[in-house]
Design a protein around this motif. Structure first.
Motif: not given
Length: 614
Positions: A370-373, A379-385, A392-401
């Protein structure tokens, strides 16, 4: 006298011709080998130069730089300046000369594709000469001041040295921001400064980071990342945590305060509170931005405007037909929810559903965060780093609640960011390119139109997947037909924003003009219209990367269907795009028409995957 025997000279003639042929072949073979070796050396050197520009770039590209011969590197964020931009252009000119010295006719097929893409990339880059001060490193949502903290908080520690590097990096942020302030002052002196509204938004985003280490998410994520480092003693961890606290309090927070203090005096000096059109060379710069950020195949702005306008008319007609036949669905358009709302369940469903239409890769885990409150508003609604090419195994997706509606758009959002979107495309392209050529230079070239166009294209496909989930699970407050309408509505909205982008920055539309345009689409609330106008005005071409890239892919799809006829399948088309990799769309079209892939290349083989993982 014995009669003459002229035929006796024939073997000698044949032998001489054979020798000449052999020598000619050997000379051609040597030229070919030399040309291919020169190209590999050139592109390898380019890759190493590009990733070594800053430690952030290096770390997010390579988890183990030493494996690529990089052992001595700058441990700072670098600088932003007019001189840096001019030097980059001079380097591009020099590289262009070196590239032109290589006979492209002698290159392998994979090298030729890279040659053409790199040549186009450099040509576009050189179009920015004389426009260096138009660059804008700061903006309310996509500016470096908003993005950098997330990049720092996700800076993975693979070793003890990475922790040391990170602390050096964090300690250089104030110097880095000082260079940006100086650059902004130089822009102001040239009459290209930020207007007050933009400065206020940037200042607001900076305020979110004025937290001491005891209350900063930067400190929290640092402690978590330390646990990933093997062999650290308890004392070493405590020492690192203490040093990180000091760096946050003495460098990170003061850096944001210095940005605030440096930008505040610039208020009242910005002369343009409208689009790029109103700057002296604004239209020229906007055309450059469109070409650089989208890689479009359209020759000019009027041509791409026509393509988007035509698509809008098609979608409006389709929407009108659906709602005329099903008038009750209009009321449900803003109250539906998808069948799946848990992020991990959604990703697993998408991964399984896309398997029939997209080539297989190994399964990769993805951390949903989660995107820090405190950062939700900026920040954008969501993003992939993006992951390093050797991890290639280190994947993170941030969700902006704060801006992502779990019930209404999380499914399509995760298709965009995860499977078969950014996560899948990034991993596939990197593994395929590395296993095939062992030359990672393509990963150093940014083609936002391909990357975001792909993600938006598969986001559209995901609406069909969502319909399949509904049909499988039975009752819901959304039907497959309503899913189709929701997809059309989404496309119409993004298309509208793209046309507004062109209107504001290329044709000179004012705020009042945009009010009228939005009102024609039923958006009459002034605050909403202002929000739309201000975002597009301060983030030119942002929506174009998504939608224009999507239209380019649809155009390529039509050409593929025409070329391949009955042999066309979604799997074959998607394999073509993925194996070609991020590129400008002119080169993709050329590759499609001149060297279409064969059936034998459709499968991404286990051998290729094993090679890629070595």
């Amino acid at each position: 006298m014995a009669p003459a025997r002229p035929q006796a000279s024939a073997p000698l003639a044949k032998e001489s011709a054979a020798q000449e042929s052999t020598q000619s072949y050997e000379q051609y073979e040597k030229k070919t080998i030399d040309a291919q070796a020169s190209f590999d050396q050139l592109t390898n050197d380019l890759f190493l130069d590009e990733v070594d520009n800053s430690l952030i770039t290096l770390h997010y590209t390579l988890a183990n730089p030493a494996a690529y011969g990089i052992t001595d590197y700058d441990k700072t964020l670098g600088t932003v300046s007019l001189e840096d931009s001019k030097q980059a252009l001079n380097d591009a000119k020099s590289l262009k000369v070196q590239l032109n010295d290589i006979d492209s006719r002698l290159l392998r097929e994979d090298q030729l594709l890279t040659y053409n893409i790199l040549s186009s990339y450099l040509n576009t880059m050189l179009d920015s000469e004389g426009l260096e001060l138009y660059d804008q490193p700061l903006s309310s949502s996509l500016g470096i001041q908003a993005q950098l903290p997330i990049l720092l908080s996700e800076y993975v520690f693979y070793s003890k040295q990475d922790v040391e590097d990170y602390l050096s990096l964090l300690s250089s942020i104030d110097t880095y921001y000082d260079s940006i302030i100086a650059f902004e002052k130089e822009k102001t002196d040239a009459g290209l400064g930020l207007c007050d509204t933009v400065i206020d938004r940037i200042l607001n985003s900076c305020n979110a980071y004025l937290l001491d280490a005891d209350h900063s998410f930067m400190a929290e994520t640092f402690a978590e990342r330390l646990e990933q480092v093997e062999g650290l003693t308890k004392q070493e961890k405590e020492d690192f945590i203490a040093r990180n606290h000091t760096a946050i309090d003495e460098h990170f927070v003061p850096a944001y305060q210095r940005l605030i203090d440096g930008l505040t005096p610039l208020k009242g000096t910005g002369t343009n509170d409208k689009g790029l059109y109103y700057f002296p060379q604004g239209k020229k710069y906007y055309q450059y931005l469109v070409n650089a950020y989208t890689g479009t195949s359209y020759q000019d702005i009027p041509a791409l405007k026509k393509a988007m306008s035509d698509q809008m008319m098609d979608d409006l007609t389709a929407m009108d037909e659906l709602l005329t036949e099903n008038p009750t669905l209009a009321k449900k358009l803003y109250s539906y929810s998808f069948a799946l709302t848990d992020p991990n369940q959604i990703l697993e469903d998408l991964r399984k559903q896309c398997a029939k239409d997209f080539p297989a890769i190994e399964d990769y885990t993805c951390s949903i965060k989660n995107v820090p409150a405190a950062l939700e508003a900026t920040l954008s609604p969501a993003f992939y780093l993006t992951v390093p090419i050797d991890r290639p195994q280190d994947n993170s997706i941030y969700i902006n609640n704060g801006s992502t509606n779990t019930a209404r758009n999380l499914y399509s959002t995760l298709a965009h960011e995860g499977y078969p979107g950014h996560l899948y495309q990034t991993v596939y392209s990197q593994l395929y390119e590395n296993s095939r050529t062992k030359n990672p230079v393509r990963s150093a070239l940014f083609y936002g139109g391909f990357v975001e166009g792909w993600a938006y294209y598969v986001e559209n496909i995901s609406y069909g997947y969502a319909s399949d989930v509904l049909l499988a699970n039975g009752a819901s407050n959304i039907t497959p037909l309503l899913v189709d309408i929701a997809c059309l509505e989404r496309n119409l909205q993004v298309n509208l924003y793209c046309l507004l982008d062109l209107s504001i920055h290329y044709y000179g539309a004012t705020r009042q003009d945009i009010y009228r345009s939005l009102a024609a689409f039923g958006i009459s609330d002034k605050d909403t219209a202002d929000t739309i106008y201000d975002y597009i005005r301060t983030e030119p071409t942002t929506y174009l990367k998504y939608y224009l890239g999507y239209l380019e892919i649809l155009s390529l799809q039509d050409k593929a269907k025409e070329l391949w006829g009955q042999d066309y399948t979604p799997l074959r088309f998607h394999t073509f795009l993925l194996q070609a990799g991020p590129s400008d769309f002119s080169n993709l079209e050329k590759r499609l028409t001149e060297t279409p892939i064969t059936r034998s290349t459709i499968a991404y083989t286990q051998t290729e995957k094993k090679l890629a993982m070595r």
